[in-house]
Design a protein around this motif. Sequence first.
Motif, PDB file in Angstrom:
ATOM      1  N   LEU A 196       0.826  -1.209   0.000  1.00 24.43           N
ATOM      2  CA  LEU A 196       0.000   0.000   0.000  1.00 24.43           C
ATOM      3  C   LEU A 196       0.862   1.262   0.000  1.00 24.43           C
ATOM      4  N   VAL A 197       1.939   1.254   0.798  1.00 24.28           N
ATOM      5  CA  VAL A 197       2.832   2.412   0.834  1.00 24.28           C
ATOM      6  C   VAL A 197       3.485   2.613  -0.532  1.00 24.28           C
ATOM      7  N   GLU A 198       3.922   1.524  -1.151  1.00 27.15           N
ATOM      8  CA  GLU A 198       4.521   1.625  -2.487  1.00 27.15           C
ATOM      9  C   GLU A 198       3.518   2.169  -3.500  1.00 27.15           C
ATOM     10  N   ALA A 199       2.244   1.760  -3.359  1.00 25.93           N
ATOM     11  CA  ALA A 199       1.206   2.258  -4.256  1.00 25.93           C
ATOM     12  C   ALA A 199       1.010   3.760  -4.073  1.00 25.93           C
ATOM     13  N   MET A 200       1.052   4.225  -2.824  1.00 29.88           N
ATOM     14  CA  MET A 200       0.910   5.663  -2.553  1.00 29.88           C
ATOM     15  C   MET A 200       2.046   6.454  -3.199  1.00 29.88           C
ATOM     16  N   LEU A 201       3.235   5.906  -3.185  1.00 29.52           N
ATOM     17  CA  LEU A 201       4.402   6.613  -3.709  1.00 29.52           C
ATOM     18  C   LEU A 201       4.349   6.790  -5.228  1.00 29.52           C
ATOM     19  N   ARG A 202       3.616   5.910  -5.915  1.00 30.89           N
ATOM     20  CA  ARG A 202       3.571   6.019  -7.382  1.00 30.89           C
ATOM     21  C   ARG A 202       2.230   6.505  -7.910  1.00 30.89           C
ATOM     22  N   ALA A 203       1.312   6.899  -6.992  1.00 28.98           N
ATOM     23  CA  ALA A 203      -0.028   7.291  -7.417  1.00 28.98           C
ATOM     24  C   ALA A 203      -0.327   8.747  -7.086  1.00 28.98           C
ATOM     25  N   ASP A 204      -1.087   9.387  -7.976  1.00 28.06           N
ATOM     26  CA  ASP A 204      -1.723  10.658  -7.629  1.00 28.06           C
ATOM     27  C   ASP A 204      -3.005  10.399  -6.848  1.00 28.06           C
ATOM     28  N   VAL A 205      -3.681   9.310  -7.227  1.00 26.00           N
ATOM     29  CA  VAL A 205      -4.944   8.930  -6.591  1.00 26.00           C
ATOM     30  C   VAL A 205      -4.901   7.451  -6.249  1.00 26.00           C
ATOM     31  N   LEU A 206      -5.213   7.133  -4.989  1.00 25.77           N
ATOM     32  CA  LEU A 206      -5.328   5.745  -4.552  1.00 25.77           C
ATOM     33  C   LEU A 206      -6.805   5.426  -4.387  1.00 25.77           C
ATOM     34  N   VAL A 207      -7.225   4.277  -4.912  1.00 24.32           N
ATOM     35  CA  VAL A 207      -8.609   3.822  -4.761  1.00 24.32           C
ATOM     36  C   VAL A 207      -8.596   2.560  -3.901  1.00 24.32           C
ATOM     37  N   PRO A 208      -8.721   2.717  -2.569  1.00 25.95           N
ATOM     38  CA  PRO A 208      -8.715   1.565  -1.671  1.00 25.95           C
ATOM     39  C   PRO A 208     -10.132   1.076  -1.381  1.00 25.95           C
ATOM     40  N   CYS A 209     -10.200  -0.029  -0.651  1.00 24.24           N
ATOM     41  CA  CYS A 209     -11.464  -0.591  -0.200  1.00 24.24           C
ATOM     42  C   CYS A 209     -11.418  -0.770   1.313  1.00 24.24           C
ATOM     43  N   VAL A 210     -12.481  -1.316   1.871  1.00 23.76           N
ATOM     44  CA  VAL A 210     -12.574  -1.482   3.321  1.00 23.76           C
ATOM     45  C   VAL A 210     -11.493  -2.408   3.865  1.00 23.76           C
ATOM     46  N   THR A 211     -10.933  -3.263   3.020  1.00 27.55           N
ATOM     47  CA  THR A 211      -9.884  -4.188   3.466  1.00 27.55           C
ATOM     48  C   THR A 211      -8.529  -3.511   3.629  1.00 27.55           C
ATOM     49  N   ASP A 212      -8.397  -2.269   3.178  1.00 23.73           N
ATOM     50  CA  ASP A 212      -7.101  -1.581   3.180  1.00 23.73           C
ATOM     51  C   ASP A 212      -7.028  -0.593   4.343  1.00 23.73           C
ATOM     52  N   ARG A 213      -6.357  -0.989   5.417  1.00 19.75           N
ATOM     53  CA  ARG A 213      -6.202  -0.093   6.562  1.00 19.75           C
ATOM     54  C   ARG A 213      -5.041   0.857   6.290  1.00 19.75           C
ATOM     55  N   ILE A 214      -5.331   2.152   6.336  1.00 20.14           N
ATOM     56  CA  ILE A 214      -4.334   3.174   6.016  1.00 20.14           C
ATOM     57  C   ILE A 214      -4.184   4.072   7.233  1.00 20.14           C
ATOM     58  N   ASP A 215      -3.071   3.924   7.950  1.00 19.15           N
ATOM     59  CA  ASP A 215      -2.878   4.680   9.191  1.00 19.15           C
ATOM     60  C   ASP A 215      -1.880   5.814   8.987  1.00 19.15           C
ATOM     61  N   SER A 216      -1.631   6.541  10.066  1.00 18.69           N
ATOM     62  CA  SER A 216      -0.780   7.724   9.997  1.00 18.69           C
ATOM     63  C   SER A 216       0.637   7.382   9.562  1.00 18.69           C
ATOM     64  N   ALA A 217       1.177   6.287  10.093  1.00 15.01           N
ATOM     65  CA  ALA A 217       2.548   5.898   9.743  1.00 15.01           C
ATOM     66  C   ALA A 217       2.665   5.576   8.257  1.00 15.01           C
ATOM     67  N   MET A 218       1.672   4.926   7.698  1.00 11.26           N
ATOM     68  CA  MET A 218       1.694   4.598   6.276  1.00 11.26           C
ATOM     69  C   MET A 218       1.591   5.860   5.420  1.00 11.26           C
ATOM     70  N   LEU A 219       0.752   6.798   5.844  1.00  9.91           N
ATOM     71  CA  LEU A 219       0.630   8.054   5.104  1.00  9.91           C
ATOM     72  C   LEU A 219       1.932   8.842   5.129  1.00  9.91           C
ATOM     73  N   ALA A 220       2.622   8.787   6.263  1.00 12.53           N
ATOM     74  CA  ALA A 220       3.917   9.474   6.357  1.00 12.53           C
ATOM     75  C   ALA A 220       4.942   8.825   5.430  1.00 12.53           C
ATOM     76  N   ALA A 221       4.947   7.484   5.425  1.00 11.86           N
ATOM     77  CA  ALA A 221       5.906   6.762   4.582  1.00 11.86           C
ATOM     78  C   ALA A 221       5.604   6.937   3.099  1.00 11.86           C
ATOM     79  N   GLY A 222       4.315   7.121   2.766  1.00  8.40           N
ATOM     80  CA  GLY A 222       3.940   7.250   1.361  1.00  8.40           C
ATOM     81  C   GLY A 222       3.749   8.675   0.898  1.00  8.40           C
ATOM     82  N   GLU A 223       4.171   9.633   1.735  1.00  5.50           N
ATOM     83  CA  GLU A 223       3.945  11.040   1.411  1.00  5.50           C
ATOM     84  C   GLU A 223       4.786  11.475   0.218  1.00  5.50           C
ATOM     85  N   GLY A 224       4.201  12.346  -0.581  1.00  4.31           N
ATOM     86  CA  GLY A 224       4.938  12.867  -1.739  1.00  4.31           C
ATOM     87  C   GLY A 224       4.010  13.142  -2.889  1.00  4.31           C
ATOM     88  N   ARG A 225       3.697  12.115  -3.648  1.00  3.55           N
ATOM     89  CA  ARG A 225       2.905  12.295  -4.855  1.00  3.55           C
ATOM     90  C   ARG A 225       1.394  12.253  -4.584  1.00  3.55           C
TER      91      ARG A 225
END
Length: 328
Positions: A42-71
């Motif tokens: 998920l973090v790798e997906a955030m790094l290469r995406a302008d838009v992420l389309v997740p579902c209820v199965t994808d837990r996205i917490d603060s640490a992951m958002l920090a690691a995937g910050e940028g694009r």
Amino acid sequence: MPKPPLKIVVTRHLPDPVEARLKELFDVELSASDAKMTREELVEAMLRADVLVPCVTDRIDSAMLAAGEGRLKLIANYGAGVDHIDVASAQHRGILVTNTPGVVTEDTADMVMALILALTRRIPEGQHAMQSAIWTGWAPTAFMGKRLGGHAIGILGMGRIGQAVARRARAFGMSVHYHNRRRLHPDIEAETGATYWESLDQMVSRVDILSINCPHTPSTFHLINARRLKLMKPDAVIVNTSRGEVIDENALTRGLRAGDIAGAGLDVFEHGHQINPRLRELPNVVLLPHMGSATVEGRIEMGEKVLLNIHTYADGHRPPDMVVPSMV
């Protein structure tokens, strides 16, 4: 010079018409395997995406958002619930979050009634008797259940879905009761025939069916606990199509085993797909794999909401279904 198209990463396989439209409009990376992504993926997906389309199965917490910050600039959630996303942290990092409210209201309310009927009319027991070839013929006292008319339903959470459940229950001849953070407008109470209870304890002790339709928040975690389950009538049933964390699942299992409550119909579970094995063994339980919104029409409409939110953002406007922390 025109801007490059948005890069979209979709975490799970979506209905074919939705994926086809995404491919027409955007530079999209679809999920070929439909496997749940790991935290690292998920973090790798955030790094290469302008838009992420997740579902209820994808837990996205603060640490992951920090690691995937940028694009990443937009999380266009495929679903109405966003308790799996740290919306406040996303907003702090300038990432918008959208959802798909309203489109599965009727589908989920239909499933509530299906679970209620399955429990009160003992449908799974009848099906088991037929499929295991143990049925020897009709008998006057076999598989006797309860009619819905004349009984009381208590609705915990009287939002869109709760109100849709109320309308259906009233059509079945049930009296409708509800508990909510705020009392509804008198016009809505009149339309649904619903009676408001300020005290949840008093409501659960008086109803024959309890339907859970509230979101999972810190204030609703284990709202239905061992003490409140003890308040329910021994012949009452409980149905949950909202979020598993609202019910203390261990307490519910103990109550069902002890006969303190007659039955439970669950489409969601406290620990996701990890179901309490003692719960699986009980004959007075109907368990479903989170299929309350699983209609062709509903899932396509969810995708259309995602597309509209992304398209509106791409055009430089505020997405229509933007979520802010105060809404969660």
